[in-house]
Write a protein that holds these residues in place. Structure first.
Motif, PDB file in Angstrom:
ATOM      1  N   TYR A 261      -4.668   4.291   8.507  1.00 41.00           N
ATOM      2  CA  TYR A 261      -3.688   3.328   9.024  1.00 41.00           C
ATOM      3  C   TYR A 261      -2.291   3.953   9.016  1.00 41.00           C
ATOM      4  O   TYR A 261      -1.994   4.869   8.231  1.00 41.00           O
TER       5      TYR A 261
ATOM      6  N   LYS B  71       1.827   3.768   8.352  1.00 40.20           N
ATOM      7  CA  LYS B  71       2.576   3.284   7.196  1.00 40.20           C
ATOM      8  C   LYS B  71       2.937   1.805   7.359  1.00 40.20           C
ATOM      9  O   LYS B  71       3.511   1.404   8.361  1.00 40.20           O
TER      10      LYS B  71
ATOM     11  N   ASP C 192      -2.715   4.529   2.910  1.00 43.36           N
ATOM     12  CA  ASP C 192      -2.630   4.419   4.371  1.00 43.36           C
ATOM     13  C   ASP C 192      -3.364   5.581   5.032  1.00 43.36           C
ATOM     14  O   ASP C 192      -4.142   5.382   5.980  1.00 43.36           O
ATOM     15  N   THR C 193      -3.112   6.790   4.535  1.00 44.82           N
ATOM     16  CA  THR C 193      -3.754   7.977   5.115  1.00 44.82           C
ATOM     17  C   THR C 193      -5.256   7.955   4.871  1.00 44.82           C
ATOM     18  O   THR C 193      -6.056   8.303   5.756  1.00 44.82           O
TER      19      THR C 193
ATOM     20  N   GLN D 284       0.957  -0.645   7.859  1.00 42.93           N
ATOM     21  CA  GLN D 284       0.034  -1.403   8.709  1.00 42.93           C
ATOM     22  C   GLN D 284      -0.985  -2.188   7.898  1.00 42.93           C
ATOM     23  O   GLN D 284      -1.490  -3.225   8.352  1.00 42.93           O
ATOM     24  N   LEU D 285      -1.278  -1.733   6.676  1.00 42.86           N
ATOM     25  CA  LEU D 285      -2.253  -2.442   5.838  1.00 42.86           C
ATOM     26  C   LEU D 285      -1.683  -3.716   5.229  1.00 42.86           C
ATOM     27  O   LEU D 285      -2.435  -4.637   4.906  1.00 42.86           O
ATOM     28  N   GLU D 286      -0.373  -3.773   5.061  1.00 40.25           N
ATOM     29  CA  GLU D 286       0.241  -4.914   4.403  1.00 40.25           C
ATOM     30  C   GLU D 286       0.039  -6.193   5.216  1.00 40.25           C
ATOM     31  O   GLU D 286       0.319  -6.234   6.410  1.00 40.25           O
TER      32      GLU D 286
ATOM     33  N   LYS E  68     -10.268   2.721   9.298  1.00 34.63           N
ATOM     34  CA  LYS E  68      -9.903   1.918  10.460  1.00 34.63           C
ATOM     35  C   LYS E  68     -10.834   2.169  11.640  1.00 34.63           C
ATOM     36  O   LYS E  68     -11.157   1.244  12.412  1.00 34.63           O
TER      37      LYS E  68
ATOM     38  N   SER F 261       0.856  -1.180   0.000  1.00 31.93           N
ATOM     39  CA  SER F 261       0.000   0.000   0.000  1.00 31.93           C
ATOM     40  C   SER F 261       0.896   1.234   0.000  1.00 31.93           C
ATOM     41  O   SER F 261       1.995   1.211   0.558  1.00 31.93           O
TER      42      SER F 261
END
Length: 221
Positions: free
Chosen positions: A130, A132, A125-126, A134-136, A179, A120
């Motif tokens: 989330y 940086k 992310d923004t 954190q989505l992966e 989130k 991502s």
């Protein structure tokens, strides 16, 4: 000359002596002995010639083998250098691509065949709230509102059967989930891509909140 000289002192006719007889006469050896000695002398000469030819053949083989080994080593070195250059070039392209992805204002998600987010960018992310990176590794269904979460895996599977570049949702309004549980309108584009033989999907996500807010303000005015 010897025959003429002898003929001067002899009254009998001179007869021609065969060459082998002359050889026997000169060498003072019997003809059979001379033939045997000739054969015995011929065998070592032939053996020596054969040994020389064998030695020459082996030296030629070793020379050709050394040349082939040298050429093979040169080809291996050239191949290794070309491979290193290609890897360096790919690394540079990957770094440039990552820089472009990170600098993009459009949210980008790379999703694997199992629906897990492999990559991502900061805009995504923004957008979803989330940190940086954190989505992966999380499921893409986590970003889908609860009402559509159950049907989303089936839609993903259908898309992977016939992947093509297109917008998601058609004419329907799409919403995504942050989130903290807030829903917001989005526009999603799907771009299939292969990575090491696996079918991935690069999703481009645009937040339509500001656009919809501006349209509502115009309508109200």
């Amino acid at each position: 000359a010897l025959a003429l000289a002898l003929g001067c002192y002899s009254s009998e006719p001179i007869s021609v002596v065969p060459a082998d007889s002359w050889l026997t006469l000169v060498s003072h050896k019997p003809l059979r002995t001379l033939s045997l000695e000739r054969r015995e002398t011929r065998s070592p000469v032939i053996l020596g010639a054969v040994l020389i030819l064998v030695a020459y053949a082996w030296s030629l083989v070793f020379f050709l083998r050394s040349q082939m080994t040298e050429k093979r080593a040169e080809l291996n070195i050239a191949h290794a250098m070309a491979h290193a250059q290609n890897m360096e070039r790919l690394k540079e392209l990957e770094q440039r691509f990552r820089l472009l992805v990170e600098a993009s204002t459009v949210g980008l998600l790379l999703v694997d065949p199992d629906g897990l987010i492999a990559m991502s960018n900061p805009a995504a992310d923004t957008m979803f709230g989330y940190a940086k990176g954190q989505l992966e590794g999380s499921s893409v269904e986590d970003l889908v509102p609860a009402g559509l979460r159950q049907s989303h895996p089936r839609l993903r599977a259908e898309f992977l059967k016939n992947p093509e570049v297109r917008k998601m949702g058609g004419q329907r309004e799409l919403k995504a989930l942050t989130k903290d549980g807030r829903e917001f309108p989005v526009e999603v584009g799907l771009n299939p891509c292969l990575d090491h033989g696996e079918q991935f999907v690069l999703a481009t996500i645009i937040d339509l909140s500001e656009r919809k807010g501006a349209n509502q303000a115009k309508t109200t005015a």
